[in-house]
Design a protein around this motif. Structure first.
Motif, PDB file in Angstrom:
ATOM      1  N   THR A 213     139.913  15.568 -23.262  1.00  0.00           N
ATOM      2  CA  THR A 213     140.227  15.824 -21.848  1.00  0.00           C
ATOM      3  C   THR A 213     140.969  17.148 -21.692  1.00  0.00           C
ATOM      4  N   GLY A 214     141.717  17.515 -22.731  1.00  0.00           N
ATOM      5  CA  GLY A 214     142.611  18.665 -22.645  1.00  0.00           C
ATOM      6  C   GLY A 214     144.034  18.260 -22.329  1.00  0.00           C
ATOM      7  N   GLY A 215     144.253  16.972 -22.050  1.00  0.00           N
ATOM      8  CA  GLY A 215     145.563  16.498 -21.626  1.00  0.00           C
ATOM      9  C   GLY A 215     146.636  16.627 -22.688  1.00  0.00           C
ATOM     10  N   THR A 216     146.308  16.328 -23.940  1.00  0.00           N
ATOM     11  CA  THR A 216     147.302  16.402 -25.008  1.00  0.00           C
ATOM     12  C   THR A 216     147.727  17.840 -25.256  1.00  0.00           C
ATOM     13  N   GLY A 217     146.758  18.745 -25.382  1.00  0.00           N
ATOM     14  CA  GLY A 217     147.080  20.146 -25.591  1.00  0.00           C
ATOM     15  C   GLY A 217     147.891  20.730 -24.445  1.00  0.00           C
ATOM     16  N   THR A 218     147.540  20.322 -23.226  1.00  0.00           N
ATOM     17  CA  THR A 218     148.268  20.795 -22.053  1.00  0.00           C
ATOM     18  C   THR A 218     149.707  20.303 -22.069  1.00  0.00           C
ATOM     19  N   THR A 219     149.910  19.039 -22.417  1.00  0.00           N
ATOM     20  CA  THR A 219     151.266  18.482 -22.491  1.00  0.00           C
ATOM     21  C   THR A 219     152.097  19.201 -23.541  1.00  0.00           C
ATOM     22  N   ILE A 220     151.497  19.457 -24.706  1.00  0.00           N
ATOM     23  CA  ILE A 220     152.215  20.157 -25.774  1.00  0.00           C
ATOM     24  C   ILE A 220     152.603  21.560 -25.318  1.00  0.00           C
ATOM     25  N   GLY A 221     151.648  22.281 -24.742  1.00  0.00           N
ATOM     26  CA  GLY A 221     151.931  23.638 -24.279  1.00  0.00           C
ATOM     27  C   GLY A 221     153.000  23.691 -23.209  1.00  0.00           C
ATOM     28  N   ARG A 222     152.932  22.756 -22.269  1.00  0.00           N
ATOM     29  CA  ARG A 222     153.941  22.719 -21.206  1.00  0.00           C
ATOM     30  C   ARG A 222     155.321  22.385 -21.762  1.00  0.00           C
ATOM     31  N   HIS A 223     155.377  21.402 -22.690  1.00  0.00           N
ATOM     32  CA  HIS A 223     156.676  21.008 -23.241  1.00  0.00           C
ATOM     33  C   HIS A 223     157.303  22.157 -24.018  1.00  0.00           C
ATOM     34  N   ILE A 224     156.500  22.916 -24.748  1.00  0.00           N
ATOM     35  CA  ILE A 224     157.025  24.066 -25.493  1.00  0.00           C
ATOM     36  C   ILE A 224     157.679  25.060 -24.536  1.00  0.00           C
ATOM     37  N   ARG A 225     157.036  25.320 -23.424  1.00  0.00           N
ATOM     38  CA  ARG A 225     157.608  26.238 -22.445  1.00  0.00           C
ATOM     39  C   ARG A 225     158.859  25.643 -21.796  1.00  0.00           C
ATOM     40  N   PHE A 226     158.792  24.362 -21.487  1.00  0.00           N
ATOM     41  CA  PHE A 226     159.910  23.684 -20.839  1.00  0.00           C
ATOM     42  C   PHE A 226     161.143  23.678 -21.740  1.00  0.00           C
ATOM     43  N   SER A 227     160.927  23.516 -23.057  1.00  0.00           N
ATOM     44  CA  SER A 227     162.053  23.457 -23.996  1.00  0.00           C
ATOM     45  C   SER A 227     162.398  24.827 -24.580  1.00  0.00           C
ATOM     46  N   ARG A 228     161.735  25.885 -24.071  1.00  0.00           N
ATOM     47  CA  ARG A 228     162.044  27.278 -24.411  1.00  0.00           C
ATOM     48  C   ARG A 228     161.891  27.550 -25.913  1.00  0.00           C
ATOM     49  N   ARG A 229     160.778  27.110 -26.467  1.00  0.00           N
ATOM     50  CA  ARG A 229     160.507  27.317 -27.888  1.00  0.00           C
ATOM     51  C   ARG A 229     159.474  28.428 -28.087  1.00  0.00           C
TER      52      ARG A 229
END
Length: 402
Positions: A213-229
């Motif tokens: 679906t792309g959902g997992t990759g999208t969640t990972i990418g968003r979380h990385i940005r959200f957590s400033r990594r």
């Protein structure tokens, strides 16, 4: 009693009946959400294993084993998120018949949660779906249907839901990215960072995942940005899938910047790797959060899937093989560049679901007409020498990073 008074009494009774119905409905939804949250509490953190690499390389490869969820795959998290999203949006109640279009693992997980909530469930799956997955869906009380003559599982699931008395089409391909909460402390990215925090390279250079679906990759990418990594996301895609060529052609830009006419999009054929790859780009795939994509030949995915069993004694499905091929290719590039650090990939589902196809040499040779030998040699030579020599006749281009 006047007519007006009679009308007022009738309105009062009707209001009480509606309030009682709404109260019962809301009470059921509250209990359903409690049940789903309890499941999350029981199974939030899955194990992380280390893939054996030579210590002198200074590179660590970790495998996040999502196959040990109660329903046996990475899709367990997504299915629970989809049910929570539907419950909180008001799409599901105690009388809803849930429908889904899936190549198998999502349907297995949704059947698990439907049974947990006491709801009827029907999955529309491709005719190529493994019998093991079909049996698992049925074991959770789900019904399995095949698509119509055009082979479109989504259209058939939507039609069945519309014709049902109180049907709801879950539509994972549209709602996965909005159902997942990238800010939550229990999403797959958050648990990865927490679980390797005491390792020698606690901030991975890359996280590698496939795209269905792309959902997992999208969640990972968003979380990385959200957590400033600084960690980057690599999405691996099986050959013939539409995600990779569209990402390359559009340089990772969001869909809103793509040509608006879908006929201009690059389209692929159905993927031979169950669970990932799509003939068209799905709404849940957000290319702007993807740093890199690698297209992986089907034979390479299956060879890597079997290498995992040989080196780690874990039997996983073919999409995990796709992830492993991409992860080892990144490790090879880091090694060539003199770079040290860690890479994390996802183990997607249990290999027992594929004993009669992807682990069967005769099926691979006769049905898929694939020769695994050159890809197996690439993997074994790399682990022995540190040199990556991809079979030149089928080598795929490396997508430039966004």
């Amino acid at each position: 009693m006047t007519t007006t008074e009679n009308e007022q009494d009738t309105d009062t009774v009707t209001t009480r009946i509606v309030d009682h119905f709404d109260s019962r409905k809301r009470g059921w939804v509250k209990e359903a959400i409690r049940v789903l949250n309890a499941d999350a509490t029981r199974s939030a953190d899955t194990h992380v294993f280390q893939f054996p690499l030579p210590a002198q390389w200074g590179i660590d490869l970790y495998i996040k084993d999502e196959s040990i969820h109660p329903s046996g795959s990475l899709k367990h998290r997504m299915a629970r998120a989809l049910f929570l999203h539907a419950l909180c949006t008001g799409w599901i109640d105690s009388t809803t018949h849930v429908f889904e279009a899936s190549s198998g693992s999502t349907a297995v997980s949704e059947a698990y949660f439907a049974r947990l909530l006491g709801l009827p469930f029907t999955a529309v799956v491709p005719t190529s779906t493994s019998q093991e997955k079909v049996d698992l869906i049925k074991s959770y009380g789900g019904e399995v249907r095949n698509p119509g003559p055009d082979g479109d599982i989504e259209k058939e699931a939507a039609r069945l839901a519309k014709e049902s008395a109180n049907g709801h089409f879950m539509d994972q391909f549209t709602y996965a990215e909005r159902a997942y909460d990238y800010r939550d402390d229990h999403n797959v990215a958050a648990t990865i960072f927490r679980q390797i925090s005491e390792e020698r390279h606690p901030d991975p250079k890359w996280i590698v995942a496939g795209a269905g679906t792309g959902g997992t990759g999208t969640t990972i990418g968003r979380h990385i940005r959200f957590s400033r990594r600084d960690t980057r996301v690599c999405i691996v895609d099986p050959q013939n899938s539409a995600f990779f060529p569209n990402w390359v052609a559009n340089e990772g830009r969001p869909k809103s910047q793509w040509p608006p006419d879908p006929s201009t999009w690059i389209k692929g054929s159905p993927s031979h790797i169950e669970g990932i790859g799509r003939p068209t780009v799905e709404p849940s795939f957000l290319p702007a959060v993807v740093d890199r994509m690698i297209s992986v030949p089907d034979a390479a995915s299956i060879a890597a899937m079997r290498l995992l069993l040989d080196r780690l004694r874990h039997r996983a499905g073919p999409s995990t093989g796709t992830n492993l091929w991409g992860a080892l290719r990144i490790v090879a590039e880091m090694l060539s560049d003199g770079e040290q650090g860690s890479v994390v990939m996802l183990m997607c589902d249990q290999g027992e679901r594929y004993m009669h196809n992807y682990y069967d040499d005769t099926w691979v040779q006769q049905t898929l007409e694939l020769d695994l030998t050159p890809y197996t040699k690439t993997l074994e030579d790399f682990l022995a020498t540190g040199r990556w020599n991809e079979p030149p006749a089928t080598a795929v281009p490396r997508a430039r990073e966004a």
